[in-house]
Design a protein around this motif. Structure first.
Motif, PDB file in Angstrom:
ATOM      1  N   UNK A   1      18.372 -24.855   3.735  1.00  0.00           N
ATOM      2  CA  UNK A   1      19.140 -23.893   4.514  1.00  0.00           C
ATOM      3  C   UNK A   1      20.580 -23.726   4.036  1.00  0.00           C
ATOM      4  N   UNK A   2      21.059 -24.612   3.178  1.00  0.00           N
ATOM      5  CA  UNK A   2      22.424 -24.489   2.655  1.00  0.00           C
ATOM      6  C   UNK A   2      22.427 -23.305   1.688  1.00  0.00           C
ATOM      7  N   UNK A   3      23.315 -22.345   1.875  1.00  0.00           N
ATOM      8  CA  UNK A   3      23.296 -21.136   1.026  1.00  0.00           C
ATOM      9  C   UNK A   3      23.926 -21.378  -0.354  1.00  0.00           C
ATOM     10  N   UNK A   4      23.263 -22.205  -1.179  1.00  0.00           N
ATOM     11  CA  UNK A   4      23.793 -22.522  -2.505  1.00  0.00           C
ATOM     12  C   UNK A   4      23.992 -21.271  -3.347  1.00  0.00           C
ATOM     13  N   UNK A   5      25.125 -21.213  -4.035  1.00  0.00           N
ATOM     14  CA  UNK A   5      25.401 -20.147  -4.981  1.00  0.00           C
ATOM     15  C   UNK A   5      25.775 -18.806  -4.391  1.00  0.00           C
ATOM     16  N   UNK A   6      25.803 -18.678  -3.075  1.00  0.00           N
ATOM     17  CA  UNK A   6      26.137 -17.397  -2.447  1.00  0.00           C
ATOM     18  C   UNK A   6      27.638 -17.338  -2.170  1.00  0.00           C
ATOM     19  N   UNK A   7      28.346 -16.432  -2.840  1.00  0.00           N
ATOM     20  CA  UNK A   7      29.804 -16.339  -2.616  1.00  0.00           C
ATOM     21  C   UNK A   7      30.136 -15.984  -1.167  1.00  0.00           C
ATOM     22  N   UNK A   8      31.123 -16.668  -0.640  1.00  0.00           N
ATOM     23  CA  UNK A   8      31.589 -16.453   0.727  1.00  0.00           C
ATOM     24  C   UNK A   8      33.058 -16.053   0.665  1.00  0.00           C
ATOM     25  N   UNK A   9      33.373 -14.893   1.208  1.00  0.00           N
ATOM     26  CA  UNK A   9      34.764 -14.451   1.294  1.00  0.00           C
ATOM     27  C   UNK A   9      35.346 -15.041   2.562  1.00  0.00           C
TER      28      UNK A   9
ATOM     29  N   UNK B   1      31.766 -21.110  -2.599  1.00  0.00           N
ATOM     30  CA  UNK B   1      30.305 -21.206  -2.515  1.00  0.00           C
ATOM     31  C   UNK B   1      29.892 -22.668  -2.593  1.00  0.00           C
ATOM     32  N   UNK B   2      28.728 -22.958  -2.029  1.00  0.00           N
ATOM     33  CA  UNK B   2      28.147 -24.286  -2.125  1.00  0.00           C
ATOM     34  C   UNK B   2      27.485 -24.433  -3.495  1.00  0.00           C
ATOM     35  N   UNK B   3      27.687 -25.569  -4.148  1.00  0.00           N
ATOM     36  CA  UNK B   3      27.054 -25.864  -5.434  1.00  0.00           C
ATOM     37  C   UNK B   3      26.572 -27.307  -5.435  1.00  0.00           C
ATOM     38  N   UNK B   4      25.677 -27.602  -6.359  1.00  0.00           N
ATOM     39  CA  UNK B   4      25.168 -28.976  -6.494  1.00  0.00           C
ATOM     40  C   UNK B   4      25.798 -29.653  -7.683  1.00  0.00           C
TER      41      UNK B   4
ATOM     42  N   UNK C   1      26.535 -32.420  -2.361  1.00  0.00           N
ATOM     43  CA  UNK C   1      26.890 -31.009  -2.182  1.00  0.00           C
ATOM     44  C   UNK C   1      28.398 -30.849  -2.396  1.00  0.00           C
ATOM     45  N   UNK C   2      28.744 -29.862  -3.187  1.00  0.00           N
ATOM     46  CA  UNK C   2      30.136 -29.544  -3.491  1.00  0.00           C
ATOM     47  C   UNK C   2      30.414 -28.111  -3.076  1.00  0.00           C
ATOM     48  N   UNK C   3      31.682 -27.764  -3.029  1.00  0.00           N
ATOM     49  CA  UNK C   3      32.072 -26.368  -2.887  1.00  0.00           C
ATOM     50  C   UNK C   3      32.932 -26.014  -4.086  1.00  0.00           C
ATOM     51  N   UNK C   4      32.730 -24.810  -4.566  1.00  0.00           N
ATOM     52  CA  UNK C   4      33.548 -24.264  -5.648  1.00  0.00           C
ATOM     53  C   UNK C   4      34.414 -23.196  -5.001  1.00  0.00           C
ATOM     54  N   UNK C   5      35.721 -23.392  -5.057  1.00  0.00           N
ATOM     55  CA  UNK C   5      36.661 -22.529  -4.351  1.00  0.00           C
ATOM     56  C   UNK C   5      37.560 -21.834  -5.362  1.00  0.00           C
ATOM     57  N   UNK C   6      37.721 -20.517  -5.219  1.00  0.00           N
ATOM     58  CA  UNK C   6      38.547 -19.733  -6.143  1.00  0.00           C
ATOM     59  C   UNK C   6      39.626 -18.989  -5.374  1.00  0.00           C
ATOM     60  N   UNK C   7      40.847 -19.095  -5.879  1.00  0.00           N
ATOM     61  CA  UNK C   7      41.997 -18.354  -5.337  1.00  0.00           C
ATOM     62  C   UNK C   7      43.053 -18.255  -6.433  1.00  0.00           C
TER      63      UNK C   7
ATOM     64  N   UNK D   1      43.200 -16.863  -9.228  1.00  0.00           N
ATOM     65  CA  UNK D   1      42.719 -17.041 -10.590  1.00  0.00           C
ATOM     66  C   UNK D   1      42.398 -18.486 -10.946  1.00  0.00           C
ATOM     67  N   UNK D   2      42.431 -19.382  -9.984  1.00  0.00           N
ATOM     68  CA  UNK D   2      42.110 -20.796 -10.214  1.00  0.00           C
ATOM     69  C   UNK D   2      40.842 -21.150  -9.449  1.00  0.00           C
ATOM     70  N   UNK D   3      40.047 -22.040 -10.026  1.00  0.00           N
ATOM     71  CA  UNK D   3      38.824 -22.501  -9.371  1.00  0.00           C
ATOM     72  C   UNK D   3      38.786 -24.020  -9.385  1.00  0.00           C
ATOM     73  N   UNK D   4      38.421 -24.589  -8.241  1.00  0.00           N
ATOM     74  CA  UNK D   4      38.245 -26.038  -8.130  1.00  0.00           C
ATOM     75  C   UNK D   4      36.841 -26.320  -7.617  1.00  0.00           C
ATOM     76  N   UNK D   5      36.359 -27.502  -7.888  1.00  0.00           N
ATOM     77  CA  UNK D   5      35.055 -27.958  -7.395  1.00  0.00           C
ATOM     78  C   UNK D   5      35.288 -29.299  -6.713  1.00  0.00           C
ATOM     79  N   UNK D   6      35.005 -29.365  -5.415  1.00  0.00           N
ATOM     80  CA  UNK D   6      35.259 -30.583  -4.647  1.00  0.00           C
ATOM     81  C   UNK D   6      34.057 -30.923  -3.777  1.00  0.00           C
ATOM     82  N   UNK D   7      33.847 -32.218  -3.495  1.00  0.00           N
ATOM     83  CA  UNK D   7      32.711 -32.602  -2.652  1.00  0.00           C
ATOM     84  C   UNK D   7      32.950 -32.306  -1.188  1.00  0.00           C
ATOM     85  N   UNK D   8      31.865 -31.986  -0.494  1.00  0.00           N
ATOM     86  CA  UNK D   8      31.908 -31.844   0.956  1.00  0.00           C
ATOM     87  C   UNK D   8      31.855 -33.263   1.521  1.00  0.00           C
TER      88      UNK D   8
END
Length: 136
Positions: free
Chosen positions: A28-36, A133-136, A83-89, A91-98
């Motif tokens: 049910x986790x919406x992996x890979x779906x961009x969330x604004x 977005x959620x990523x693995x 489960x991680x989240x990839x966050x972009x703002x 022009x920078x992107x980070x990947x951090x664990x939930x």
């Protein structure tokens, strides 16, 4: 032999139920779906929703909306297992664990640790628009 086989069958079924339930919730986790949405930050320390000690003032991590948590016991929630989240703002992107739950966050709102927020923008801004977005 019949009683032993029946007992083993019952035990196997009991062990399968948690695995099926976890698999369903994980799906049910919406992996890979961009969330604004938007990002804020927090910097306190203590036990996070996954049951581990966290320090949001020094660690790169994220807390996501309670709406994404599916287990009655958040320590066992699928979000706590790789489960991680990839966050972009900006022009920078980070990947951090939930590692935590944000009870007051709407589904598009993500609460980052101070170092994670700082990697995207100046903490003095407090609240920034992001795509995540959620990523693995």
């Amino acid at each position: 032999m019949g009683k032993i086989a029946k007992a083993l069958g019952t035990a196997a079924a009991a062990m399968t139920i948690p695995l099926v339930m976890q698999g369903t919730a994980y799906a049910d986790i919406p992996f890979g779906q961009p969330i604004q949405g938007n990002a804020t930050y927090y910097d306190n320390s203590g036990y996070g929703a996954c049951g581990t000690w966290i320090n949001a003032g020094t660690e790169m991590l994220a807390a996501v909306s309670a709406s994404y948590w599916t287990s009655p016991n958040p320590n066992n929630d699928p979000l706590c297992f790789g489960v991680f989240v990839e966050v972009t703002a900006n022009g920078r992107t980070i990947r951090v664990p939930v590692k935590d739950k944000c009870p007051s966050c709407a589904p598009g709102h993500i609460d980052l640790s101070l170092p994670a927020f700082r990697a995207l923008d100046d903490p003095a801004r407090g609240n920034i628009p992001v795509t995540w977005k959620f990523v693995r």
